[in-house]
Design an enzyme around this catalytic site. Structure first.
Site, short mmCIF file in Angstrom:
data_model
loop_
_atom_site.label_atom_id
_atom_site.label_comp_id
_atom_site.label_asym_id
_atom_site.label_seq_id
_atom_site.Cartn_x
_atom_site.Cartn_y
_atom_site.Cartn_z
N HIS A 13 -30.60 32.05 47.94
CA HIS A 13 -29.48 31.07 47.83
C HIS A 13 -28.82 30.93 49.20
CE1 HIS A 13 -25.92 29.37 45.40
NE2 HIS A 13 -25.66 29.17 46.68
N PHE A 16 -27.70 25.38 54.36
CA PHE A 16 -28.07 25.12 55.76
C PHE A 16 -27.32 23.94 56.36
CE2 PHE A 16 -32.60 27.07 55.46
CZ PHE A 16 -32.12 28.29 55.88
N HIS A 136 -24.31 26.88 39.30
CA HIS A 136 -23.00 27.29 39.83
C HIS A 136 -22.15 27.53 38.59
CE1 HIS A 136 -19.67 27.35 42.83
NE2 HIS A 136 -19.01 27.20 41.70
N HIS A 251 -18.94 26.65 57.57
CA HIS A 251 -17.99 25.55 57.76
C HIS A 251 -17.39 25.73 59.15
CE1 HIS A 251 -17.76 24.01 53.61
NE2 HIS A 251 -17.88 25.27 53.22
O1 DOR Z 1 -18.00 29.05 48.79
C1 DOR Z 1 -18.84 28.21 48.54
N1 DOR Z 1 -19.33 27.41 49.49
N2 DOR Z 1 -19.28 28.09 47.28
C2 DOR Z 1 -20.10 27.09 46.92
O2 DOR Z 1 -20.43 27.01 45.76
C3 DOR Z 1 -20.53 26.06 47.89
C4 DOR Z 1 -20.46 26.57 49.24
C5 DOR Z 1 -20.53 25.48 50.27
O3 DOR Z 1 -21.41 24.63 50.17
O4 DOR Z 1 -19.71 25.46 51.19
ZN ZN Z 2 -23.86 28.28 47.20
#
Ligand code: DOR
Ligand code: ZN
Length: 344
Positions: A13, A16, A136, A251
């Site tokens: 899991h 990217f 999820h 992020h």
């Molecule tokens: O913390 C998370 N970030 N949980 C998720 O389900 C998605 C992921 C993301 O894509 O940033």
């Molecule tokens: Zn995820």
């Protein structure tokens, strides 16, 4: 010095992203893992086989030279998923699985599924063709406390789905509670769960340690200590229904350290090291290979990797930040700290 040699692991899991972030984050995963299940929550989401094949090529283009890495693609399920495209994509080995995001549950989930019943025809096709459903597992509603979302999903969505589709293979992604562990064990013949490093290492206090810690915020959110203890027991048990899935979710720093910060922990640069800390603390290093390298492929019906990696119990500083040209930087897990394992 203590060393551990295991079959090369896989990450079941990972996120990217795309564009400029892609080439910064893929190499970290490709250096540690032979394969990874790649999440489809891009903007726009990866909703059909054509998009998945193109995304797969963009990923392969940024794998460092000389590194063998195979991205395993997933289909983002929506209220209007074309079941025949999914089945054909799976037959053609473009799709390994399909991902259920309940609508609005997390990052880029706005096009997710509004009501699981709408998906029943697609789930029937997935059951028939043995395409795993990755969920999820959060039920997001104003009346449901954020810390109870996983429990609510199990009761209101997962259990009815298990009953309606008795042969459908399901992975409860990033399980965060003892309730999740219990439902997976109870359905182990066709269910599994991935476990993230952050949910094994931290409880919810970490989000508020001395002030608000945006880099500890992910979804599902960290839970109480009793749940962390249950997750650690599951991961280190060696049971085949529990395996590694980092949920590494990069992020940009300014989007996490913001008035309304994004959810996600970027663990890819230190993923194996983070898990090893847990297994060492639990005196369970002998169970690490099952968790990291054997249980996942067995569930997906794939061979375990033949090559081996060696991990050394030696202090190394993880990267403090990863620059993304013109956009900013990403702060990884353990930035500015030491981690007591490294890859030989
Ligand atoms: O913390 C998370 N970030 N949980 C998720 O389900 C998605 C992921 C993301 O894509 O940033
Ligand atoms: Zn995820």
């Amino acid at each position: 010095m203590q060393t551990l040699t295991i079959r090369r692991p896989d990450d079941w899991h990972v996120h990217f992203r795309d564009g400029p972030l892609l080439k910064q984050v893929v190499p970290f995963t490709a250096r540690q893992f032979a394969r990874a299940i790649v999440m489809p929550n891009l903007i726009p989401p990866v909703v059909n086989a054509k998009m998945a094949a193109a995304y797969r090529q963009r990923i392969l283009a940024v794998v460092p030279a000389g590194v063998a890495f195979e991205p395993l693609m997933t289909c983002y399920l929506t209220d209007t998923t074309d079941g025949s495209d999914l089945v054909a994509g799976h037959r053609d080995r473009i799709f390994t699985a399909a991902k259920l995001y309940p609508a609005h549950a997390t990052t880029n989930a706005d096009e997710g599924v509004t009501d699981i019943k709408r998906l029943y025809p697609v789930l029937a096709a997935m059951e028939q063709h043995a395409i795993p459903l990755l969920v999820h597992g959060e039920f997001v509603h104003a009346d449901v406390d954020i810390f109870d979302r996983e429990r609510a999903f199990i009761d209101r969505v997962l259990k009815p789905t298990l009953e309606a589709f008795p042969r459908l293979k399901i992975v409860l992604e990033h399980v965060t509670t003892s309730d999740g562990v219990d439902v997976v064990r109870a359905n182990r013949a066709r269910m599994a769960a991935t476990l993230t490093p952050q949910h094994l290492l931290f409880n919810r206090n970490a989000i508020f340690a001395g002030g608000i810690r945006p880099h500890m915020y992910c979804l599902p959110v960290l839970k109480r200590e009793k749940h962390r203890i249950a997750l650690r027991a599951a991961a280190t048990s060696g049971e085949s229904c529990f395996f590694l899935g980092t949920d590494s979710a990069p992020h940009l720093r300014h989007l996490k350290e913001a008035e309304c910060g994004c959810a996600g922990v970027f663990s890819a640069p230190v993923a194996l090291q983070a898990y090893l800390r847990v297994f060492a603390e639990e005196n369970a290093l002998a169970k690490f290979e099952a968790f990291a390298s054997l249980n996942g492929p067995a569930f997906y019906g794939l061979p375990a990797n033949e090559s081996r990696i060696t991990l050394v119990n030696k202090n190394t500083p993880p990267p403090t930040n990863i620059k993304v040209e013109n956009l900013g930087e990403i702060v990884p897990l353990f930035a500015g700290e030491q981690i007591e394992w490294s890859l030989a």
